[in-house]
Design an enzyme around this catalytic site. Structure first.
Site, PDB file in Angstrom:
ATOM      1  N   PRO A 199      21.513  28.062  16.441  1.00  0.00           N
ATOM      2  CA  PRO A 199      20.837  29.250  15.972  1.00  0.00           C
ATOM      3  C   PRO A 199      20.839  29.529  14.431  1.00  0.00           C
ATOM      4  O   PRO A 199      21.999  29.584  14.019  1.00  0.00           O
ATOM      5  CB  PRO A 199      21.315  30.354  17.045  1.00  0.00           C
ATOM      6  CG  PRO A 199      22.163  29.830  18.094  1.00  0.00           C
ATOM      7  CD  PRO A 199      22.671  28.662  17.437  1.00  0.00           C
TER       8      PRO A 199
ATOM      9  N   GLY B  67      20.807  32.090   6.924  1.00  0.00           N
ATOM     10  CA  GLY B  67      21.609  31.218   6.436  1.00  0.00           C
ATOM     11  C   GLY B  67      22.799  31.504   5.330  1.00  0.00           C
ATOM     12  O   GLY B  67      23.163  30.793   4.425  1.00  0.00           O
TER      13      GLY B  67
ATOM     14  N   SER C  87      25.914  32.845   6.003  1.00  0.00           N
ATOM     15  CA  SER C  87      27.194  32.946   6.640  1.00  0.00           C
ATOM     16  C   SER C  87      28.180  32.275   5.702  1.00  0.00           C
ATOM     17  O   SER C  87      28.025  31.388   5.177  1.00  0.00           O
ATOM     18  CB  SER C  87      27.403  32.262   7.964  1.00  0.00           C
ATOM     19  OG  SER C  87      28.695  31.848   8.350  1.00  0.00           O
TER      20      SER C  87
ATOM     21  N   GLU D  65      19.381  41.063   1.222  1.00  0.00           N
ATOM     22  CA  GLU D  65      18.460  40.610   0.819  1.00  0.00           C
ATOM     23  C   GLU D  65      17.837  39.345   1.583  1.00  0.00           C
ATOM     24  O   GLU D  65      16.765  39.093   1.917  1.00  0.00           O
ATOM     25  CB  GLU D  65      18.284  39.869  -0.732  1.00  0.00           C
ATOM     26  CG  GLU D  65      18.808  41.128  -1.686  1.00  0.00           C
ATOM     27  CD  GLU D  65      19.026  40.514  -2.777  1.00  0.00           C
ATOM     28  OE1 GLU D  65      18.239  40.496  -3.902  1.00  0.00           O
ATOM     29  OE2 GLU D  65      20.138  39.810  -2.952  1.00  0.00           O
TER      30      GLU D  65
ATOM     31  N   ALA E  13      28.538  42.847  11.798  1.00  0.00           N
ATOM     32  CA  ALA E  13      28.103  42.848  10.455  1.00  0.00           C
ATOM     33  C   ALA E  13      28.533  44.315   9.996  1.00  0.00           C
ATOM     34  O   ALA E  13      28.673  45.203  10.872  1.00  0.00           O
ATOM     35  CB  ALA E  13      26.948  42.479   9.898  1.00  0.00           C
TER      36      ALA E  13
ATOM     37  N   ILE F   2      20.200  35.279  20.222  1.00  0.00           N
ATOM     38  CA  ILE F   2      19.942  36.737  20.159  1.00  0.00           C
ATOM     39  C   ILE F   2      18.174  36.794  19.899  1.00  0.00           C
ATOM     40  O   ILE F   2      17.694  36.144  18.660  1.00  0.00           O
ATOM     41  CB  ILE F   2      20.608  37.584  19.148  1.00  0.00           C
ATOM     42  CG1 ILE F   2      21.995  37.489  19.695  1.00  0.00           C
ATOM     43  CG2 ILE F   2      20.151  38.979  19.006  1.00  0.00           C
ATOM     44  CD1 ILE F   2      22.980  38.066  18.624  1.00  0.00           C
TER      45      ILE F   2
ATOM     46  N   TYR G 263      38.565  43.754   0.092  1.00  0.00           N
ATOM     47  CA  TYR G 263      37.820  42.497  -0.415  1.00  0.00           C
ATOM     48  C   TYR G 263      38.867  41.866  -1.630  1.00  0.00           C
ATOM     49  O   TYR G 263      39.115  42.510  -2.223  1.00  0.00           O
ATOM     50  CB  TYR G 263      36.722  42.463  -0.922  1.00  0.00           C
ATOM     51  CG  TYR G 263      35.258  42.049  -0.304  1.00  0.00           C
ATOM     52  CD1 TYR G 263      34.881  40.906  -0.381  1.00  0.00           C
ATOM     53  CD2 TYR G 263      34.483  43.022   0.595  1.00  0.00           C
ATOM     54  CE1 TYR G 263      33.805  40.494   0.197  1.00  0.00           C
ATOM     55  CE2 TYR G 263      33.733  42.428   1.159  1.00  0.00           C
ATOM     56  CZ  TYR G 263      33.227  41.175   1.029  1.00  0.00           C
ATOM     57  OH  TYR G 263      31.996  40.808   1.729  1.00  0.00           O
TER      58      TYR G 263
END
Length: 628
Positions: A184, A188, A190, A256, A268, A324, A526
């Site tokens: 899936p 793009g 990731s 975006e 997420a 999904i 982070y």
């Protein structure tokens, strides 16, 4: 109680005629996307973002092009100096950018699958090399480095573009029947390696691109719920809802380009989660097609007590269980007021104490993010060149901070703020936040700085590729941690990275952190790390080795494996320990039941199980692949 009702591909909300009456079926429509079907026409094939947006060097100065961002058309002289000082590196504008390969790996073909796909379905598909290449990877440092150096020896063999849930059902049945691997693919974006093409897969690999499944299926104004297909891109979803005076409010850094299905698949988190929630708080119901059937909850009630919640089986499944297809979300009216702010603190420790107090009192604005000194200075360096008058004003401000406030510029840190709501609520929030900040020696630093810091999030993603082009490897990684370990973890991880750099004789590097999300019991942190790599033989391997050590330190300090990026392939090494052997066995059992032939063999979460099964399986009719 009324059950759900199917009308073609659209699932209407349960709740009887009242719900149907409140349904605005006129809004059921295809959404015009910012990303075309041939994604390489708008997006870079070799890195992050739009084709027309990037950092570049000109006359020794770093500049940025791209009208979609505030930095577009700016010369960044201060940033250029920062790079020179930090990495002892001069910008070289003559360096060429990577070129597309002359040839592509030969496609593995499962002939019976292809014949049935072409004969009994109307699903668009392609075997063109460029279509396959741009969907063989995500956005990890390793992915981009491999693209630049033509290291991918295995890329998808076929790309398909289903247009609705029913076509996904057809494709999954077909792949299961002929033992074809399905991957899936949404936006793009990731950064966990979760969509990176498995290099050891022997079967035909079919990428299922969801970009053509991006309709708004229905909107229920009374319940404030909406149903979208999973391929809708974040900014498209928000644009359509805002035309109706509504918002989901989910804004991850990848907003975006990432898709709704990707948000669900990775659990997420967004920058405004304090008001709107993380994706698990926003999802009411989700549909996922698996080889053994469609998994979904029948009822759209706000909460149910009917055993384990299978929404949470789908959330975070990272493409390993199925596809999904549709998601029902909560929406809210657009806030009437949006206001930015910022705060400065004498040091990071006081900033963390401020964040803890705000969380304890549950008075967080929509977004509050704390940067350490290194990241604060980096952000200041990214400011465009100013006029003489503006430079004088900045000098006066700096004098005020250092002389009158007595703050060391080598210790100062800052927090960016975003307030949303009606005017009275925003004013009340602002007053309370600034009051709390004062208790920790914090003081207001202006709304312009807050807005700039918030928006820069979307531009910073482009720096990684520019750095790679110029001889700097850099990437971010994240975690979540209880409050009583927060400061310790930040110090320890940065110290561990510095120690690892010294061991490897890396002299020019940067490591920084920021606290991005706050909860009752802890926070998300982070880290940003990069080093000069001009003289390094395999910079990505070196980076990953240091990051691996940093992750060990994170876990030793009580941090999580991931707060929102997911596990994917690059963190699967620690997955069993993170969820226990019992937990991993439970997930493995669910995987085996839903996907008995392991056609969703992405290698995420539990790669050992999937690789073992793969070795025992003889693939169906295929042709040999060629190396790049």
């Amino acid at each position: 109680m009324a059950a759900r009702r199917n009308t073609g591909n659209t699932i209407l909300p349960a709740g009887g005629e009242g719900s149907a009456h409140n349904l605005d079926s006129r809004l059921s429509r295809h959404v015009e996307s910012v990303i075309p079907k041939k994604r390489q026409e708008a997006l870079k094939w070799f890195g992050w973002g739009y084709n027309d947006s990037q950092f570049y060097g000109q006359d020794g100065i770093i500049c940025f092009r791209g009208e979609k961002y505030p930095l577009g058309g700016c010369e960044l002289r201060t940033f250029t100096k920062w790079v020179q000082q930090k990495f002892q590196l001069t910008v070289d504008p003559s360096k060429p950018f990577p070129e597309l390969p002359k040839t592509y790996p030969k496609a593995v073909e499962n002939v019976p699958f292809l014949n049935e796909l072409r004969g009994s379905t109307k699903v668009d598909h392609s075997q063109e090399g460029i279509d396959r290449l741009v969907r063989c990877h995500g956005q990890t440092l390793s992915d981009i480095y491999s693209l630049w150096h033509h290291k991918f020896q295995r890329i998808p063999d076929l790309v398909v573009w289903p247009r609705c849930h029913d076509e996904v059902v057809q494709l999954v049945r077909l792949a299961h029947k002929h033992n074809v691997m399905l991957l899936p693919f949404g936006g793009g974006t990731s950064v966990s390696g979760s969509i990176t093409c498995p290099q050891g897969e022997k079967r035909m690999i079919c990428v299922l691109d969801t970009s053509q499944m991006n309709r708004l299926l229905w909107l229920n104004r009374e319940n404030l719920t909406v149903c979208f297909e999973s391929g809708v891109v974040g900014q498209d979803l928000e644009r359509v809802l805002q035309e109706q005076g509504l918002t989901v409010g989910h804004e991850p850094d990848s907003y975006e380009f990432s898709t709704l299905g990707g948000w669900v698949a990775t659990r997420a988190s967004g920058m405004k989660k304090n008001v709107y929630g993380n994706i698990e708080d926003l999802v009411v119901r989700v549909r996922m097609v698996t080889p053994t059937g469609t998994l979904e909850r029948e009822c759209s009630a706000p909460r149910v007590s009917i055993g384990p919640d299978f929404n949470h089986m789908i959330l975070g499944s990272e493409g390993t269980l199925g596809v999904i297809t549709e998601v029902v979300l909560k929406v809210r009216p657009l806030p009437s007021v949006k206001r930015y702010g910022s705060l400065a603190f004498p040091n990071f420790e006081l900033g963390v104490q401020f964040m803890r107090e705000v969380a304890r009192r549950r008075c967080q604005p929509a977004s509050v993010r704390l940067m350490d000194n290194e990241q604060f200075m980096f952000g200041q360096a990214l400011k465009p060149e100013k006029s003489w008058f503006d430079s004088c004003v900045d000098a006066l401000k700096q004098h005020y901070v250092t002389s009158w406030k007595g703050i060391d510029l080598n210790q100062i840190c800052a927090a960016t703020l975003l307030f949303e709501g009606d005017l009275k609520d925003v004013e009340r929030q602002e007053a309370l936040i600034y009051e709390i900040a004062a208790k920790f020696k914090g003081f207001p630093a202006g709304g312009q700085n807050g807005e700039r810091g918030y928006i820069l999030t979307f531009v910073i993603a482009y720096i990684r590729d520019f750095g790679l082009h110029q001889g700097i490897v850099a990437e971010s990684f994240e975690t979540s941690v209880p409050w009583d370990r927060c400061s310790l973890l930040c110090r320890s991880v940065k110290q561990r990275v510095m120690s690892e750099c010294q061991k490897r004789q890396i002299n020019f590097y940067t490591v920084s952190c920021r606290v991005t999300q706050t909860y009752d019991a802890g926070a998300c942190i982070y880290f940003y790390f990069g080093f000069r790599s001009i003289d390094v033989e395999d910079p990505v391997e070196l980076f990953e080795s240091i990051e691996h050590s940093a992750r060990d330190e994170i876990l030793a300090c009580g941090g999580s494996l991931s707060h929102h990026h997911g596990v994917g392939k690059i963190r699967s090494h620690w997955y069993r320990d993170a969820v226990t052997e019992t937990g991993s066995s439970l997930f493995g059992a669910a995987k085996k039941h839903l996907d008995p032939k392991n056609i969703f063999a992405l290698g995420n979460l539990l790669p050992q199980v999937q690789e073992t099964e793969e070795k025992a399986r003889v693939p169906e009719v295929v042709t040999a692949k060629a190396k790049l």
